[in-house]
Design an enzyme around this catalytic site. Structure first.
Site, PDB file in Angstrom:
ATOM      1  N   ARG A   1      11.197  51.963  16.106  1.00  0.00           N
ATOM      2  CA  ARG A   1      10.433  52.547  14.999  1.00  0.00           C
ATOM      3  C   ARG A   1       9.634  51.476  14.270  1.00  0.00           C
ATOM      4  NH1 ARG A   1      14.417  56.458  11.649  1.00  0.00           N
ATOM      5  NH2 ARG A   1      13.286  55.425   9.971  1.00  0.00           N
TER       6      ARG A   1
ATOM      7  N   ARG B   1      17.219  62.615  -0.882  1.00  0.00           N
ATOM      8  CA  ARG B   1      17.279  61.166  -1.063  1.00  0.00           C
ATOM      9  C   ARG B   1      16.973  60.763  -2.499  1.00  0.00           C
ATOM     10  NH1 ARG B   1      15.820  59.794   4.653  1.00  0.00           N
ATOM     11  NH2 ARG B   1      15.670  57.567   4.923  1.00  0.00           N
TER      12      ARG B   1
ATOM     13  N   LYS C   1      23.544  58.334  10.716  1.00  0.00           N
ATOM     14  CA  LYS C   1      23.407  59.764  10.379  1.00  0.00           C
ATOM     15  C   LYS C   1      22.826  60.535  11.570  1.00  0.00           C
ATOM     16  CE  LYS C   1      20.733  59.156   6.748  1.00  0.00           C
ATOM     17  NZ  LYS C   1      20.628  57.690   6.680  1.00  0.00           N
TER      18      LYS C   1
ATOM     19  N   ARG D   1      13.781  49.456   2.389  1.00  0.00           N
ATOM     20  CA  ARG D   1      14.501  50.734   2.505  1.00  0.00           C
ATOM     21  C   ARG D   1      15.919  50.623   1.923  1.00  0.00           C
ATOM     22  NH1 ARG D   1      13.760  51.147   8.543  1.00  0.00           N
ATOM     23  NH2 ARG D   1      15.002  53.028   8.589  1.00  0.00           N
TER      24      ARG D   1
ATOM     25  N   ARG E   1      17.837  48.719  16.763  1.00  0.00           N
ATOM     26  CA  ARG E   1      17.828  50.167  16.981  1.00  0.00           C
ATOM     27  C   ARG E   1      16.594  50.635  17.758  1.00  0.00           C
ATOM     28  NH1 ARG E   1      18.315  54.478  12.130  1.00  0.00           N
ATOM     29  NH2 ARG E   1      16.265  53.721  11.550  1.00  0.00           N
TER      30      ARG E   1
HETATM   31  P1  AMP Z   1      14.590  58.360   8.203  1.00  0.00           P
HETATM   32  O1  AMP Z   1      14.262  58.675   9.626  1.00  0.00           O
HETATM   33  O2  AMP Z   1      15.514  59.357   7.588  1.00  0.00           O
HETATM   34  O3  AMP Z   1      15.045  56.935   8.003  1.00  0.00           O
HETATM   35  O4  AMP Z   1      13.213  58.495   7.365  1.00  0.00           O
HETATM   36  C1  AMP Z   1      12.094  57.690   7.676  1.00  0.00           C
HETATM   37  C2  AMP Z   1      11.190  57.611   6.466  1.00  0.00           C
HETATM   38  O5  AMP Z   1      10.703  58.920   6.118  1.00  0.00           O
HETATM   39  C3  AMP Z   1      11.846  57.095   5.181  1.00  0.00           C
HETATM   40  O6  AMP Z   1      11.912  55.671   5.112  1.00  0.00           O
HETATM   41  C4  AMP Z   1      10.916  57.683   4.114  1.00  0.00           C
HETATM   42  O7  AMP Z   1       9.701  56.958   4.036  1.00  0.00           O
HETATM   43  C5  AMP Z   1      10.597  59.056   4.704  1.00  0.00           C
HETATM   44  N1  AMP Z   1      11.598  60.049   4.256  1.00  0.00           N
HETATM   45  C6  AMP Z   1      12.538  60.676   5.025  1.00  0.00           C
HETATM   46  N2  AMP Z   1      13.288  61.505   4.278  1.00  0.00           N
HETATM   47  C7  AMP Z   1      12.827  61.399   3.015  1.00  0.00           C
HETATM   48  C8  AMP Z   1      13.213  61.983   1.776  1.00  0.00           C
HETATM   49  N3  AMP Z   1      14.241  62.864   1.691  1.00  0.00           N
HETATM   50  N4  AMP Z   1      12.506  61.645   0.663  1.00  0.00           N
HETATM   51  C9  AMP Z   1      11.462  60.802   0.734  1.00  0.00           C
HETATM   52  N5  AMP Z   1      11.056  60.179   1.857  1.00  0.00           N
HETATM   53  C10 AMP Z   1      11.733  60.478   3.000  1.00  0.00           C
END
Ligand code: AMP
Length: 220
Positions: free
Chosen positions: A162, A93, A18, A173, A132
């Site tokens: 990360r 999400r 994404k 996740r 990654r």
């Molecule tokens: P990402 O970079 O999108 O993988 O997000 C990293 C982390 O941020 C996720 O594993 C969640 O802990 C938190 N996070 C990001 N977006 C959301 C969302 N829409 N709802 C809840 N937690 C989120």
């Protein structure tokens, strides 16, 4: 519709690409990229109270509670004009987040136009997430082999892994995605908003698939 007023949600499991597609589409469509994960990571880095609240969830691979997440995304969206386009990445999400987003957009401006669902099989996701790296300057994600240089191929910045790309968080996740995030896809499918893209293969092929689907939709 002009490309600059397009409102898209980039949807897919962790590791689907994404973030990579968001950077490509941001430049192609000329719309801002709003990533909930990037917003949280900025709060974590600045050690804000929101960042401290969110860190325990993020580090375990769990979702940050809806009320906290919705607030930071809606605050960001409210800075845009009612006709501005945007690309949402990582939000919504949960089905609750999706419903609140639709309600908020339709009362203040216009709802999202399409959901780009990047579909990747689970064994490929696990492989991608463990290789990654992210650029500390431009945030571009990149997949590396252990011997590759940790320098960003886009801007020359330093790459880092990360904290939540470790095996235990990755497994959590992916479970959370199946349980809490797949219902979002059903919510958007019921409104006929979803464009599905095969997210496997080289990045330039995925870019082309995404671009051709968007062009097809825009010229309909
Ligand atoms: P990402 O970079 O999108 O993988 O997000 C990293 C982390 O941020 C996720 O594993 C969640 O802990 C938190 N996070 C990001 N977006 C959301 C969302 N829409 N709802 C809840 N937690 C989120």
């Amino acid at each position: 519709m002009t490309t600059g007023s397009v409102r898209l949600v980039l949807f897919g499991p962790p590791g689907a690409g994404k973030g990579t597609q968001a950077l490509y589409l941001r430049d192609y469509l000329g719309v801002p990229h709003i990533s909930s994960g990037d917003l949280f990571r900025a709060h974590l880095q600045q050690k804000t109270s929101l960042g401290n609240q969110a860190s325990e969830y993020i580090n375990q691979g769990l979702l940050v509670p809806d009320e906290v997440t919705i607030e930071i995304i809606l605050d960001k969206l409210l800075t845009l004009q009612p006709t501005d386009g945007f690309l949402l990445d990582g939000f919504p999400r949960t089905e609750y987040q999706a419903r609140i987003l639709s309600e908020s957009l339709t009362t203040k401006s216009k709802n999202i136009d399409k959901v780009i669902y990047i579909d990747v099989p689970i064994d490929e996701l696990i492989k991608r997430l463990s290789n990654r790296y992210i650029c500390s300057d431009c945030q571009a994600p990149q997949n590396l082999n252990p011997s590759d240089s940790k320098t960003c191929t886009v801007c020359g910045g330093e790459l880092y892994q990360r904290a939540d790309d470790n095996m235990s968080s990755v497994t959590t996740r992916l479970d959370v995605y199946q349980r809490e995030t797949i219902p979002v896809l059903d919510f958007y499918r019921s409104q006929d908003l979803v464009i599905t893209i095969d997210g496997t293969g080289p990045i330039n092929c995925i870019n082309k698939r995404v671009q051709s689907q968007i062009e097809k939709w825009l010229t309909q």
